[in-house]
Write a protein that holds these residues in place. Structure first.
Motif, PDB file in Angstrom:
ATOM      1  N   HIS A 142       0.814  -1.209   0.000  1.00  0.00           N
ATOM      2  CA  HIS A 142       0.000   0.000   0.000  1.00  0.00           C
ATOM      3  C   HIS A 142       0.851   1.263   0.000  1.00  0.00           C
ATOM      4  N   SER A 145      -1.506   5.613  -1.074  1.00  0.00           N
ATOM      5  CA  SER A 145      -2.486   5.572   0.007  1.00  0.00           C
ATOM      6  C   SER A 145      -2.988   6.949   0.419  1.00  0.00           C
ATOM      7  N   PRO A 156      -5.307   9.801   0.632  1.00  0.00           N
ATOM      8  CA  PRO A 156      -6.715   9.879   0.248  1.00  0.00           C
ATOM      9  C   PRO A 156      -7.034  11.098  -0.606  1.00  0.00           C
ATOM     10  N   SER A 203      -6.266   4.789  -5.038  1.00  0.00           N
ATOM     11  CA  SER A 203      -6.006   3.786  -4.009  1.00  0.00           C
ATOM     12  C   SER A 203      -5.074   2.728  -4.562  1.00  0.00           C
ATOM     13  N   PRO A 241      -8.773   0.411   1.140  1.00  0.00           N
ATOM     14  CA  PRO A 241      -9.724   1.315   0.483  1.00  0.00           C
ATOM     15  C   PRO A 241     -11.051   0.605   0.232  1.00  0.00           C
TER      16      PRO A 241
END
Length: 1056
Positions: free
Chosen positions: A588, A601, A603, A608, A633
């Motif tokens: 991630h 990662s 946001p 995502s 996500p």
């Protein structure tokens, strides 16, 4: 069978018919069986159930397995157990052997007709005539046939034209080592695969033949175990070797064991070789010998690739070997072979010549070393294996450099195709090395690169594991045949070769190449690559930029690539990718190669990390990736094809929201997630793995149908699984329930020893505070001592108590309170319930059955968690069963029966009907308030009989104790079909199945009349006659019968 007297005084005709019936009964003689039938009951169980299923369909069953595994013995055993159930029966033995003799098939047809027609001799002039007469004979009567050792279609076709010619209800058993035998002849065939014997069964069978008892003599146990290991569960080998060693000294045993290692028993091999000889052509025979010498335990697709390049049609050939029980394919798609079959194949190769250099295959290091050191290899050699670790001169400290072999030792092996070397050092030029090699496996290759003239051009598989390679080859090499390249554990490898001229490579395996930093850019040219494994390549920083060009790639494994910090942004375009394993990789947080975003990662970027994964993935493993709840996500749920997801050893606290949207999951693992506290609203999942989830307390599901079929390794802190159970300390239990059971002084209750009947929570056993258990609509608790709280109107000093529901106006039933006092059983204690039903094999040490005899209803329940009486102290089990008026009405007789394992006993039990006051509302506890009080986990195994724990009807055939328990209380008689499903009849209406076989025109009939007493006397008389027939010669019995019989108008029943 019903026989009615002949009209008009024709007693002689009547007597002749009786004589014919009795002759038919008396001439059926059981087959001779071997004296020691170890493990036969378990092998025959399913076949007996099939023979006794009462079906009107014509059933055909193949008993299938390798030679020597006991197929004929099992067939004889089930024949003896069932032949009297049929009108006619026949056992045709050794069909393969007999059919190869002069007029063998005609003789078999005559025997079959003789058996079916009860001794009448039939003249048959040719096979076609025989088939017609057999069809006529089997069409008019229910028959049971066993055709033993059938291995060719023409043998079967000459005997019968399969099931559409048979009378309804007939059964045919065929023993064969050829699985595909019946595919062209019948649509519905049941196959019973005979298993090898377990170690304990093998030792018992061997001991019977060697010692005349079921265990070895003192001093012979170790030697016996060595023989048993050599036989690998094959009954034929166990019997032959056991008999040959019987009465011999330890010295003879030791000598025999040493000889068996080099020279397998010839009698055993001769019988096993029949399957080899039955193979249709040389290709299949040579394929078998190759597998026996070189390929056992390898992946099927790899073997097919190698041997197809050796001009074999390997895929078809392997299937032929499977059909002949010479090889099997295991659950990992690897080819396996029984040790005795392997030895048989290698023995065939050894018979080619006394000189190893003249044999086609060399798999033993001693023979290979001799050929290479003496330089006497010939063009006969097609495959060779040499492991220098097996040579006496090798020690790990000195390595194998003490022995150096010459490359020119291979010069004469022009047909060499398969070469396996391990810890071997060769000196010399490879110019004269065999150029036709298809498979080269060289473990611990000692050079930094492949030498010039190394024969790569024809190779299909090149395996150089644990090598000293730094580079594989220099420049571009045209290798059109290469499909597999495995360089795993080559710790000095720094770069991959140029792949631009290796167009057909399918599998690239670079596991644990710890010095590998980068990939040659030509890797994108591998358009046929399906498997790419770089697990534990700890120096790799980035994957190939053009990895998305691998359009056929199905599996990508990057687990353990801890230095990886760049990931291709267009990986989502890999539409063929099904398996992605990235354990230990912070997936991630990986950077994209194009630097489009700093972190996947984040946001605020709206991108995502899950969106980088192909949506067609089926299997994802992200173990130990440091994934927390917030790292998942929501679009993770877009992986609609996902079936397997492994998130073990991550700091997850609860079920990520994105996972709830995955509807097709079969396997979900949270192993080692020590921070995981709850799994709310789990999606549908079949297997749920929860090992070492030490903080997990609660599991709920999105729907009742989403519960896992199999839970594994749950921990002792788990207190609730929705619709299965809920545990809570007794002081937190609903106060109304506590008052209902009369429990008081909760603070003084100490800890008690408790156990768990759920196999996936076996670690739960230990000392626990008193708990309240909600399960299957029942609340229960276990209390220490023997002073029962509350009031119970009906008690008993044993394991059962009954009462009748009172006839009261406006009776508003709430349910039943039940108690029992349990104690540890002593050796001298008698447990009357064990004499009725023994539940020692049950996971539940205590089971209660509530029966409403008037309504014919039964509820069977065993608590998932239970108290254990210890140190002479008793234990009280209190429970409240929620019933409504529809289940308990005035006048109903209710019985409570409590069963325990032999470890415990019931000292006292009691019952109390609980009902509401007229205006009182039903209590709002955590029991499910639905029409069925035990919803959703009530399982109706029989009409009116319900199981309130995790069993269904299929367990009736698995657990005899459960089957017996259901039969004890169910008013229905039933039989279990092939799938364990019950078919039943009401025992109140039909107490005995009197469906008898019919003879000739279905009955021997003559009408009879009125005198009931005389009729009954005649029935008794005929029953006595039947017994007399079975004991005394037939002529004396007939004299007795004729003397006693008078002309009566009666129906005579002859039991069969």
């Amino acid at each position: 069978m019903v026989l009615t007297n002949e009209a008009d005084g024709h007693e002689s005709k009547f007597i002749k018919k009786i004589v014919r019936v009795m002759e038919d009964k008396l001439r059926r003689i059981p087959l001779s069986l071997e004296p020691y039938l170890v493990g036969i009951d378990s092998q025959a169980k399913d076949i007996n159930l099939w023979l006794q299923d009462g079906s009107t369909e014509v059933g055909i069953l193949i008993i299938h397995g390798m030679r020597g595994i006991g197929k004929s013995t099992i067939a004889k055993f089930v024949y003896n157990s069932n032949f009297q159930r049929f009108e006619r029966c026949s056992f045709l033995e050794n069909i393969r052997e007999v059919s190869n003799q002069s007029n063998g098939l005609l003789r078999l047809q005559k025997q079959l007709l003789n058996d079916i027609l009860t001794g009448r001799k039939m003249k048959i002039h040719n096979i076609s005539e025989g088939i017609a007469k057999i069809e006529d004979a089997v069409s008019s009567r229910r028959v049971f046939l066993v055709l033993d050792d059938v291995d060719h279609v023409d043998q079967l076709a000459a005997l019968l034209r399969m099931q559409n010619r048979f009378h309804p209800g007939s059964k045919i058993i065929i023993t064969s080592s050829c699985a595909g035998l019946l595919e062209a002849h019948c649509q519905f065939v049941k196959v019973h695969k005979v298993r090898i014997l377990s170690n304990s069964e093998s030792l018992a069978l061997f001991s019977w033949h060697a010692f005349g008892q079921d265990h070895p003599f003192h001093g012979y146990k170790d030697h016996s175990n060595r023989v048993v290991n050599h036989c690998a569960g094959l009954p034929l080998a166990l019997k032959i070797l056991g008999s040959s060693l019987s009465g011999k000294s330890i010295a003879v045993w030791e000598s025999t064991l040493k000889n068996l290692e080099a020279n397998p028993n010839s009698e055993i091999l001769k019988k096993l070789k029949i399957s080899y000889d039955s193979l249709q052509d040389d290709h299949d025979q040579n394929l078998f010998l190759h597998i026996a010498c070189f390929f056992i335990g390898m992946k099927t697709d790899v073997i097919v690739g190698i041997l197809d390049a050796c001009d074999f049609f390997a895929e078809v050939g392997i299937q032929n070997l499977i059909d002949r029980c010479l090889v099997t394919i295991d659950e990992y798609n690897k080819v396996q072979m029984h040790d005795m079959i392997r030895d048989m194949g290698r023995g065939i190769v050894c018979l080619e010549s006394k000189e190893p250099g003249q044999r086609s295959r060399l798999w033993h290091h001693k023979d290979s070393f001799q050929v290479l050191t003496e330089n006497n290899g010939t063009q006969a050699i097609e495959g060779l294996v040499l492991n220098m670790q097996m040579h006496p001169a090798y020690t790990p400290s000195r390595n194998s450099c003490k022995v150096v072999l010459e490359t020119n030792a291979f010069t004469g092996m022009h047909k060499l195709r398969l070469l396996q070397l391990s810890h071997v050092q060769l000196s010399g030029c490879y110019k004269e090395f065999p150029t036709g090699l298809r498979w080269m496996r060289w473990l611990k290759f000692p050079l930094p690169s492949l030498p010039s003239y190394f024969p790569l051009e024809s190779l299909v598989v090149l395996e150089m594991c644990h090598s000293s390679l730094r580079q594989v080859w220099t420049g571009a090499k045209y290798l059109p045949s290469m499909k597999v390249l495995n360089l795993s554990h080559s710790h000095d490898l720094t770069e991959t070769p140029d792949f631009s001229s290796v167009p057909n490579l399918q599998r690239l395996i670079l596991k644990d190449c710890t010095s590998l930093v980068d990939f040659h850019e030509s890797i994108g040219n591998l358009r046929r690559l399906v498997y790419f494994n770089v697990k534990d390549c700890k120096s790799i920083r980035k994957l190939p930029k053009n990895i998305s060009l691998l359009i056929l790639l199905e599996a990508l494994i990057i687990s353990g690539c801890s230095s990886l910090n760049e990931f291709p942004v267009d990986m989502s375009k890999m539409e063929s990718l099904k398996v992605f394993q990235a354990d230990g990789v912070p997936i991630h947080r990986l950077l994209t190669t194009t630097r489009e975003v700093e972190l996947w990662s984040k946001p605020n970027l709206g991108i995502s990390w899950a969106s980088r994964l192909p949506c067609n993935l089926v299997n994802i493993s992200l173990r130990n990736c440091n994934l927390s709840d917030d790292d998942f996500p929501e679009d993770f749920g877009n992986l609609s094809s996902l079936q397997t997801l492994d998130l073990g050893w991550n700091p997850i606290c609860s079920l990520p929201e994105g996972i709830r949207g995955i509807t097709g999951l079969h396997y979900l693992s949270f192993d080692g997630c020590t921070k995981l506290k709850s799994l709310f609203r789990l999606p549908n999942v079949r297997y749920l793995m929860l090992r070492d989830c030490t903080s997990l307390e609660k599991i709920t599901y999105q729907s009742p149908w989403g519960r896992p079929f199999l839970l594994r390794n749950c921990n002792s802190n788990l207190v609730e699984i929705e619709d299965r159970f809920k545990l809570e300390p007794i002081e937190r239990v609903d106060e109304e329930l506590i008052n209902l059971l009369g429990v008081s002084d909760l603070e003084s209750l100490g800890a008690i020893m408790m156990g768990c009947a759920l196999w996936y929570m076996h670690q739960w056993r230990g000392m626990h505070p008193v708990q309240g258990l909600y399960q299957r609509g029942i609340f229960s608790t276990f209390l220490p001592g023997n002073e029962v709280p509350g009031r119970f109107s009906h008690t008993s000093g044993g394991s059962s108590v009954s009462f009748t529901v009172p006839l009261l106006p406006k009776l508003n039933t709430r349910g039943l309170n039940v108690f029992s006092v349990l104690a540890k059983a002593n050796n001298n204690d008698s447990n009357p319930m064990i004499n009725v039903i023994n539940i020692d094999d049950s996971e539940h040490p205590i089971i209660t059955v509530v029966s409403n005899e008037k309504k014919g209803l039964n509820w069977i329940y065993g608590p998932a968690f239970y108290g254990i009486p210890v140190d002479g102290k008793d234990m009280i089990w209190l429970s409240h069963w929620k019933f409504g008026n529809q289940y308990l009405e005035g006048g109903d007789k209710v019985t409570i029966s409590i069963f325990t394992t032999s470890e415990y006993k019931v000292k006292e039990c009691g019952i109390q009907l609980v009902y509401h006051e007229q205006e009182e509302k039903i209590i709002s506890t955590q029991l499910n308030p639905t029409e069925n009080p035990f919803y959703p986990d009530v399982i109706e195994v029989m009409p009116g009989t319900y199981l309130l724990f995790s069993y269904d009807y299929s367990y009736l055939s698995v657990y005899p104790w459960l089957n017996n328990l259901v039969r004890q209380f169910c008013k229905y008689e039933y039989k279990l079909d092939n799938n364990g499903c019950p078919s039943f009849v009401n025992s109140a209406e039909i107490t005995v199945d009197r469906k008898e076989v019919q003879q000739g025109d279905n009955t021997l009939a003559a009408q009879s009349g009125s005198n009931f007493n005389t009729c009954r006397a005649c029935k008794v008389l005929i029953i006595a006659v039947v017994f007399f027939f079975s004991v005394f010669p037939l002529s004396f019995a007939l004299m007795f019968f004729m003397f006693q019989t008078e002309k009566q108008q009666a129906t005579i029943l002859i039991p069969t």
